[in-house]
Design an enzyme around this catalytic site. Structure first.
Site, PDB file in Angstrom:
ATOM      1  CG  ASP A  33      -2.085   0.958   1.072  1.00 49.49           C
ATOM      2  OD1 ASP A  33      -3.235   0.503   0.957  1.00 49.49           O
ATOM      3  OD2 ASP A  33      -1.850   2.193   1.071  1.00 49.49           O
ATOM      4  CG  HIS A 102      -8.610  -3.058  -2.347  1.00 53.34           C
ATOM      5  ND1 HIS A 102      -9.540  -2.381  -3.097  1.00 53.34           N
ATOM      6  CD2 HIS A 102      -8.462  -2.351  -1.212  1.00 53.34           C
ATOM      7  CE1 HIS A 102      -9.933  -1.294  -2.425  1.00 53.34           C
ATOM      8  NE2 HIS A 102      -9.293  -1.261  -1.275  1.00 53.34           N
TER       9      HIS A 102
END
Ligand code: AMP
Ligand code: ZN
Length: 115
Positions: A33, A102
């Site tokens: 991320d 996700h």
């Protein structure tokens, strides 16, 4: 494979936007991320465009199972031994910001930036 050319995660799958990859196969991609909540924060996605958890059908069961099986492996490979959190945000009330399914997998020693 179903793809949305305006979708940021489809563009990551296509290599049009760079990412720090943690895992890749024909069906799945995992990458770190860009704004991590935890020392290790990986997003695991299907390469095919599935907008959200709402769009999941029976046919997606093997893909979802593979994502879940990958999560602990990714954490171990990234040195996480003290536990991790697994999160799927869905829709506006679920605070989903990127409309491509996700699974967040977050771990590493506390304190964390968030979560
Ligand atoms: P969500 O709120 O569940 O939709 O989470 C979307 C996540 O995607 C956030 O944690 C963002 O930091 C992350 N994100 C957005 N753009 C990128 C990018 N280009 N590379 C990696 N992570 C990203
Ligand atoms: Zn997409």
């Amino acid at each position: 494979m179903n793809r949305d050319p305006s979708c940021i995660f489809c563009r990551i799958v296509a290599g049009e936007i760079p990412s720090r990859k943690a895992y890749e196969d024909d069906e799945l991609l995992a990458f770190h991320d860009i704004a991590p909540w935890a020392p290790v924060h990986v997003l695991v996605i299907p390469k095919e465009h599935v907008a959200s958890f709402y769009d999941v059908t029976e046919g997606h069961t093997p893909m979802l199972g593979r994502i879940m099986a990958l999560a602990p492996r990714l954490m171990r490979e990234n040195g996480v031994t003290g536990g991790f959190r697994t999160l799927v945000n869905t829709g506006p009330d679920g605070r989903q910001e990127v409309p491509h399914l996700h699974v967040h997998v977050m771990g590493g020693p506390r304190p964390w930036a968030k979560g």
